[in-house]
Design a protein around this motif. Structure first.
Motif, PDB file in Angstrom:
ATOM      1  N   HIS A  24     -33.089  61.156  39.623  1.00 36.94           N
ATOM      2  CA  HIS A  24     -33.827  62.397  39.872  1.00 36.94           C
ATOM      3  C   HIS A  24     -33.578  63.376  38.719  1.00 36.94           C
ATOM      4  CE1 HIS A  24     -34.805  66.287  41.807  1.00 36.94           C
ATOM      5  NE2 HIS A  24     -35.742  65.561  42.396  1.00 36.94           N
ATOM      6  N   ASP A  40     -39.574  62.936  40.413  1.00 38.99           N
ATOM      7  CA  ASP A  40     -39.303  63.776  41.585  1.00 38.99           C
ATOM      8  C   ASP A  40     -39.232  62.873  42.815  1.00 38.99           C
ATOM      9  OD1 ASP A  40     -41.938  63.198  42.294  1.00 38.99           O
ATOM     10  OD2 ASP A  40     -42.648  65.262  42.216  1.00 38.99           O
ATOM     11  N   SER A  41     -38.998  63.436  43.978  1.00 41.80           N
ATOM     12  CA  SER A  41     -38.798  62.597  45.166  1.00 41.80           C
ATOM     13  C   SER A  41     -40.006  61.708  45.469  1.00 41.80           C
ATOM     14  CB  SER A  41     -38.528  63.430  46.411  1.00 41.80           C
ATOM     15  OG  SER A  41     -37.877  64.588  46.120  1.00 41.80           O
ATOM     16  N   ASN A 114     -36.569  65.517  52.406  1.00 41.11           N
ATOM     17  CA  ASN A 114     -35.137  65.869  52.398  1.00 41.11           C
ATOM     18  C   ASN A 114     -34.618  65.960  53.833  1.00 41.11           C
ATOM     19  OD1 ASN A 114     -36.294  66.636  49.867  1.00 41.11           O
ATOM     20  ND2 ASN A 114     -34.515  67.917  49.442  1.00 41.11           N
ATOM     21  N   SER A 129     -42.301  68.024  48.080  1.00 43.79           N
ATOM     22  CA  SER A 129     -42.855  69.267  47.537  1.00 43.79           C
ATOM     23  C   SER A 129     -44.059  68.959  46.644  1.00 43.79           C
ATOM     24  CB  SER A 129     -41.783  70.037  46.767  1.00 43.79           C
ATOM     25  OG  SER A 129     -41.124  69.176  45.878  1.00 43.79           O
ATOM     26  N   HIS A 198     -39.434  76.370  42.286  1.00 46.02           N
ATOM     27  CA  HIS A 198     -39.555  75.279  43.255  1.00 46.02           C
ATOM     28  C   HIS A 198     -39.830  75.894  44.631  1.00 46.02           C
ATOM     29  CE1 HIS A 198     -38.540  71.727  45.630  1.00 46.02           C
ATOM     30  NE2 HIS A 198     -38.709  71.035  44.519  1.00 46.02           N
ATOM     31  N   GLU A 200     -38.700  75.400  47.407  1.00 44.94           N
ATOM     32  CA  GLU A 200     -37.531  75.577  48.281  1.00 44.94           C
ATOM     33  C   GLU A 200     -36.937  76.985  48.125  1.00 44.94           C
ATOM     34  OE1 GLU A 200     -34.717  72.403  47.667  1.00 44.94           O
ATOM     35  OE2 GLU A 200     -36.231  70.891  48.099  1.00 44.94           O
ATOM     36  N   THR A 215     -40.538  69.424  41.123  1.00 44.87           N
ATOM     37  CA  THR A 215     -39.918  69.283  39.794  1.00 44.87           C
ATOM     38  C   THR A 215     -40.916  68.663  38.815  1.00 44.87           C
ATOM     39  OG1 THR A 215     -38.855  67.241  40.591  1.00 44.87           O
ATOM     40  CG2 THR A 215     -37.504  69.203  40.526  1.00 44.87           C
TER      41      THR A 215
HETATM   42  P1  13P Z   1     -38.539  67.388  44.164  1.00 40.74           P
HETATM   43  O1  13P Z   1     -39.239  66.567  45.169  1.00 40.74           O
HETATM   44  O2  13P Z   1     -39.392  68.485  43.633  1.00 40.74           O
HETATM   45  O3  13P Z   1     -38.038  66.515  43.069  1.00 40.74           O
HETATM   46  O4  13P Z   1     -37.321  68.120  44.836  1.00 40.74           O
HETATM   47  C1  13P Z   1     -36.235  67.449  45.392  1.00 40.74           C
HETATM   48  C2  13P Z   1     -35.139  68.330  45.759  1.00 40.74           C
HETATM   49  O5  13P Z   1     -34.147  67.940  46.276  1.00 40.74           O
HETATM   50  C3  13P Z   1     -35.318  69.727  45.482  1.00 40.74           C
HETATM   51  O6  13P Z   1     -34.178  70.419  45.799  1.00 40.74           O
END
Ligand code: 13P
Ligand code: SF4
Length: 314
Positions: A24, A40-41, A114, A129, A198, A200, A215
């Protein structure tokens, strides 16, 4: 052993064991540089699903390794440190969430990736995200939705779409600590910088951002934008890729106050080159999940990937 020798040994082991390293953007630069794939995720989940290899070493946090295992159950998935968790995932215990869901039986559940595999089994669709807004928008306006566990991402989508999703009150400890007051101070001091954030981050920070995205989305925004100066409101690991892609652009990581110079996730930063080497050498720490749990957690993740494909996101 010198760091370069450790890196050479990791590369050799990777070839011998037919292993793939996924990382990541929040990992330390040395780990990002030895990875076969970085993302990213959403990108990482999609990649993990399609890997045909004997071994995946996932350098990120636990729920990411878990997702890789669920999507690719035949492959052995290892992570460098079992304690690399996530405050957001921890903020949503299964029993409490189950009760919350039972209290709102006419709602469907959209969960941010998450979260634990247990929470995924209680969800109808997973999102990241990178696709949350489009996934929510793809549902009828009148659809009642529980959004978990991130109240900031959920609140942001509510604001943008005019929906009223019920929000689980979880947060990421790294992003939650950024206050609009201090971010504004940094913005005023660097008035020719664009602020990228971001989702979050809390709403007050998002409201003053020039761009909000995952990200990967932030990385793409910077790459294609004519501006050369950016204030970055997320975990500091992302700056490595930003600098690699844009050597002549300038980045300032937004901090919580004067006392710290960076913005590190204590979980992401548990992974080190030493642990990556040890992990590959001993094939530890393996993600092992119950078959039924994996089967049930897989459904909402696959739904997300299918929907993301249909919507042209991946
Ligand atoms: P992303 O999916 O944007 O990579 O974010 C993962 C994450 O843990 C952000 O805190
Ligand atoms: Fe979890 Fe926040 Fe760390 Fe991302 S940055 S892994 S959401 S604690």
């Amino acid at each position: 052993m010198r760091t370069q020798d450790k890196i050479d040994r990791i590369k050799k082991l990777k070839r011998e064991k037919n292993a793939i390293i996924l990382a990541h953007y929040y990992q330390i630069p040395e780990i990002q540089d030895i990875a076969d794939f970085i993302g990213d995720s959403l990108n990482l989940a999609e990649k993990a699903k399609n890997i045909e290899s004997e071994l995946i070493l996932f350098c990120g946090v636990h729920f990411m390794g878990e997702t890789a295992k669920i999507l690719n159950p035949k492959t052995k998935v290892i992570i460098p440190d079992m304690d690399a968790g996530c405050s957001l995932a921890d903020s949503c215990p299964k029993e409490d969430f189950q009760k919350f869901k039972e209290q709102n039986p006419d709602h469907i559940v959209i969960s941010y990736i998450n979260c634990s595999a247990n929470i995924k089994t209680l969800s109808d669709i997973i999102c990241t995200s990178g696709n949350a807004l489009q996934i929510v928008n793809s549902l009828p306006k009148e659809q009642k939705i529980i959004f978990a566990p991130d109240r900031n991402l959920g609140g942001y989508i509510n604001r943008i779409t005019g929906r009223n999703m019920l929000l689980w009150q979880g947060t990421c400890e790294v992003h939650e600590l950024l206050t609009a007051e201090y971010v504004l101070k940094q913005k005023k001091k660097n008035s020719d910088y664009l602020l990228i954030a971001h989702p979050e981050c809390n709403d007050a920070v998002l409201q003053i951002a020039d761009f909000v995205g995952s990200t990967s989305a932030m990385i793409n925004y910077v790459k294609t934008h004519s501006s050369t100066k950016f204030l970055v409101a997320t975990e500091s690991g992302i700056v490595h890729q930003l600098k690699k892609d844009n050597p002549y652009k300038d980045f300032i990581i937004v901090t919580q106050d004067e006392s710290c110079a960076c913005n590190d996730c204590r979980f992401m930063k548990l992974n080190t080159i030493d642990k990556v080497l040890e992990s590959l050498e001993e094939e530890k720490y393996e993600i092992i999940l119950d078959e039924d749990l994996m089967e049930s957690a897989k459904k909402p993740i696959v739904k997300m990937l299918d929907l993301s494909k249909k919507l042209g996101i991946i």
